[in-house]
Design a protein around this motif. Structure first.
Motif, mmCIF file in Angstrom:
data_model
loop_
_atom_site.group_PDB
_atom_site.id
_atom_site.type_symbol
_atom_site.label_atom_id
_atom_site.label_comp_id
_atom_site.label_asym_id
_atom_site.label_seq_id
_atom_site.Cartn_x
_atom_site.Cartn_y
_atom_site.Cartn_z
ATOM 1 N N GLN A 148 23.889 5.293 -30.476
ATOM 2 C CA GLN A 148 25.041 4.812 -31.254
ATOM 3 C C GLN A 148 25.467 5.841 -32.287
ATOM 4 O OE1 GLN A 148 24.064 1.001 -32.936
ATOM 5 N NE2 GLN A 148 23.779 0.023 -30.920
ATOM 6 N N GLN A 149 24.468 6.476 -32.944
ATOM 7 C CA GLN A 149 24.816 7.504 -33.923
ATOM 8 C C GLN A 149 25.504 8.682 -33.230
ATOM 9 O OE1 GLN A 149 24.241 6.032 -36.842
ATOM 10 N NE2 GLN A 149 23.208 4.544 -35.490
ATOM 11 N N GLU A 150 24.977 9.042 -32.085
ATOM 12 C CA GLU A 150 25.606 10.130 -31.312
ATOM 13 C C GLU A 150 27.017 9.740 -30.902
ATOM 14 O OE1 GLU A 150 25.154 12.287 -26.960
ATOM 15 O OE2 GLU A 150 23.436 11.181 -27.778
ATOM 16 N N PRO B 145 24.775 2.908 -41.385
ATOM 17 C CA PRO B 145 23.775 2.901 -42.464
ATOM 18 C C PRO B 145 22.594 3.827 -42.187
ATOM 19 C CG PRO B 145 23.514 0.958 -41.111
ATOM 20 C CD PRO B 145 24.741 1.664 -40.597
ATOM 21 N N TYR B 146 22.531 4.353 -40.965
ATOM 22 C CA TYR B 146 21.372 5.173 -40.590
ATOM 23 C C TYR B 146 21.586 6.659 -40.855
ATOM 24 C CZ TYR B 146 20.576 0.838 -38.078
ATOM 25 O OH TYR B 146 20.432 -0.494 -37.768
ATOM 26 N N GLY C 283 15.462 3.865 -41.830
ATOM 27 C CA GLY C 283 16.458 2.835 -41.581
ATOM 28 C C GLY C 283 16.341 2.277 -40.182
ATOM 29 N N ILE C 284 16.124 3.177 -39.205
ATOM 30 C CA ILE C 284 15.981 2.720 -37.829
ATOM 31 C C ILE C 284 14.746 1.845 -37.674
ATOM 32 C CG2 ILE C 284 15.514 3.489 -35.471
ATOM 33 C CD1 ILE C 284 17.358 5.871 -35.990
ATOM 34 N N MET C 285 13.618 2.281 -38.270
ATOM 35 C CA MET C 285 12.380 1.501 -38.156
ATOM 36 C C MET C 285 12.489 0.165 -38.874
ATOM 37 S SD MET C 285 10.211 2.779 -36.152
ATOM 38 C CE MET C 285 8.865 1.662 -36.577
ATOM 39 N N ASP C 286 13.193 0.138 -40.022
ATOM 40 C CA ASP C 286 13.390 -1.136 -40.715
ATOM 41 C C ASP C 286 14.164 -2.102 -39.835
ATOM 42 O OD1 ASP C 286 12.032 -0.235 -42.893
ATOM 43 O OD2 ASP C 286 13.824 0.280 -44.074
#
Length: 609
Positions: free
Chosen positions: A73-75, A109-110, A196-199
């Motif tokens: 998604q970030q990509e 947010p990541y 953020g990803i792990m949260d």
């Protein structure tokens, strides 16, 4: 059952039939339940372990997919802005470029930082969540791989970097295209926050439990539910799952983790990133349902054992009580009290056993009566054989009494009382009384011997017993010229019926006398050997032929002429000695004599019998 006394040998509890039946009943009942329960628990444990392993694998795959989707998604977000603006991001004013970059940060947010870079590595603009960007501040990126891959029009995922504050970040870059020429002219680079990803991942999978580790291609911890472990850079490389992942091996599903706790784990690699996601469950937690089932099984077994103990206790008591009563009755029969039993609850085989026992008791009672009659008959026969000797023994004192009486009467006729010297009256009367007492003693011994045995046992002194028997046979011994020798140790005692023991010794002494045709010798010995007293009657008679030696204790066996013996003497002696807990041994050599040895239990010092 009446007439019984409690005196049976005490049996250890664990050897009692009732106890054995109880143990056997519980064992037979509980063992199948225990085996089935153990088999069931084993199956449940294996199923639980397989279930947790599958759950770990599915959860790890789901987390790996979620991480891949989030990074994708970030990509995709960067790709969308790259396509929308392209080389314009390289040409527009700084403020406008910065505005666009901050809009990217607001959309994800990541993302911690977004930059626009040229293919030379020069940064043209940057937007950051944590750092203030000064206009005109330029940075150069010396990541050769990033520049080369972006220059080739490829996306770029960089290694995980630990910031000064301990946060793990990784770089993500996409090319900026000059669509008119068809080649890349720069790149859109971002720093992605793994925290953020792990949260997000932890929140999504919190209901599944377990411990989640995210490691990079070097085995370094870059993600965890407890972010403090990442900040402290917890060493997990000694974890067997991490070690096998780094070596390209298939990790085990059950192992001891880096913290020393046995766990069930699964490892799934993340596509295109070279990372691995590990999820672990403590075996103690995973097997908690199995332990609970085991405790439930043990509780059930305890209840079952308690019920079985009650049931088997009643059944074993109900079954063994008649047998115990029969045992006590059998002991009484062995003691000579021929009782009968009445088992109120006996049915089937027990009823048949009761009838058989009572029949045996009645038969033994009749047999005992017959044996007592035979023994008394044998006694009377012995009295008959002793009559001549006893008559001679009585004749001597009577002759003395007669002589003193005649002399006394003659003196009275001649001169009255004046012819007696002083004290002569008393001497005459004393002599007469002495001879009368001698007659009385002989007659008493004969009567005592002939009297039926009352069956009472007492401590009998061997020396006194032998002396009494010898006094009855004294005349016969002298008449046949037999030399009698006594070798009796002092203080020898046996617990026996005195009259029965006298009958045995008189029979043995009589047989020894009859075995000597002319002059001979008889020796009566009594010595203590260990726990027994040995009484021997040894004669120098004609002996017993070898073919008759094995038959001498058989009833009615005799070698005497018809009318001179019943053949019951030794048989009765053998039975009496056995009743007294002893034994008899006969040794004989034809023409040399016979030795009969009687062994009886000795009285122990300090004992009461």
């Amino acid at each position: 059952m009446e007439g019984l006394v409690t005196g049976s040998p005490r049996v250890k509890r664990w050897r009692q039939l009732r106890f054995r039946l109880l143990v056997a009943g519980v064992f037979i009942s509980v063992l199948p339940l225990l085996l089935l329960g153990a088999y069931h628990l084993n199956l449940v444990g294996r199923w639980q372990e397989k279930s947790i392993e599958e759950q770990n694998r599915v959860a790890a795959e789901a987390i790996a997919n979620d991480i891949f989707n989030l990074t994708t998604q970030q990509e995709g977000l960067l790709q969308a802005f790259s396509i929308r603006y392209g080389k314009e991001l390289l040409e527009m004013p700084f403020k406008e470029t910065e505005r666009i970059l901050y809009s990217i940060l607001r959309l994800s947010p990541y993302l911690e930082e977004v930059s626009v870079v040229e293919l030379t590595g020069k940064e043209l603009a940057r937007a950051s969540r944590r750092h203030l960007v000064v206009p005109g501040e330029q940075r150069f990126f010396y990541d050769r791989e990033l520049i080369e891959r972006v220059g080739r029009g490829e996306r770029y995922y960089g290694p995980v970097e630990i910031e000064e504050d301990g946060r793990p970040l990784f770089s993500l870059a996409v090319p900026l295209w000059d669509l008119s020429r068809g080649w890349p002219v720069g790149g859109l680079k971002a720093k992605v926050s793994l925290k953020g990803i792990m949260d997000s991942i932890t929140k999504a999978h919190a209901q599944q439990g377990g411990t989640i580790y995210l490691i990079d291609s070097t085995g370094r911890l870059i993600g965890h539910q407890d972010f403090s472990l990442v900040l402290r850079q917890l060493g997990v490389r000694r974890n067997p799952a991490v070690r096998d992942f780094l070596q390209g091996k298939k990790p085990p599903t059950r192992y001891v983790s880096h913290d020393g706790q046995e766990v069930l784990g699964a490892v799934i690699p993340l596509r295109d990133l070279g990372w691995g996601i590990i999820i672990e469950y403590p075996v103690s937690w995973a097997m908690a349902p199995v332990r609970t089932a085991a405790w439930h099984l043990l509780a059930l077994l305890a209840v079952v054992v308690a019920l079985l103990l009650l049931l088997n206790s009643y059944l074993s008591w109900h079954f063994s009580r008649p047998i115990e009563e029969l045992g006590r009755a059998a002991l009484e029969v062995a003691r000579g009290n021929f009782v009968e039993v009445n088992l109120m609850s006996s049915v089937g085989e027990l009823a048949s056993l009761q009838e058989t026992f009572n029949y045996m008791s009645r038969e033994l009672r009749e047999k005992a009566k017959m044996e007592a009659l035979v023994r008394q008959t044998d006694k009377l026969a012995a009295v008959g054989r002793l009559a001549a000797g006893v008559a001679h023994e009585i004749n001597n004192p009577l002759a003395i009494v007669s002589a003193y009486t005649e002399d006394f009467l003659e003196r009275l006729e001649e001169g009255g009382t004046t012819c007696f010297k002083e004290g002569e009256w008393k001497a005459y009367l004393t002599a007469v009384l002495r001879q009368v007492a001698r007659c009385t003693s002989i007659i008493r011994k004969l009567l005592d011997f002939a009297r039926p045995a009352p069956g009472l046992r007492e401590w009998v002194k061997i020396n006194e017993l032998v002396q009494g028997i010898v006094s009855l046979m004294d005349y016969t011994l002298k008449k046949k010229g037999i030399e009698l020798t006594l070798k009796i140790e002092e203080d020898l005692e046996v617990y026996a019926d005195r009259l029965q023991l006298e009958q045995v010794l008189l029979n043995l002494l009589t047989n020894a006398v009859e075995a000597i045709e002319k002059e001979g010798k008889i020796c009566i010995k009594a010595i203590k050997k260990g726990q027994e007293i040995e009484i021997s009657v040894i004669d120098t008679g004609k002996g017993i032929p070898p073919e008759n030696l094995e038959k001498i204790f058989e009833p009615f066996f005799t070698t005497k002429p018809v009318g001179q013996g019943t053949g019951l003497g030794l048989s009765i002696c053998y039975g009496i000695i056995q009743e007294l807990g002893g034994r008899m041994v006969v040794e004989s050599s034809l023409g040399q004599g016979t030795t009969v040895k009687v062994y009886l239990p000795a009285r122990q010092r300090g004992g009461n019998g």
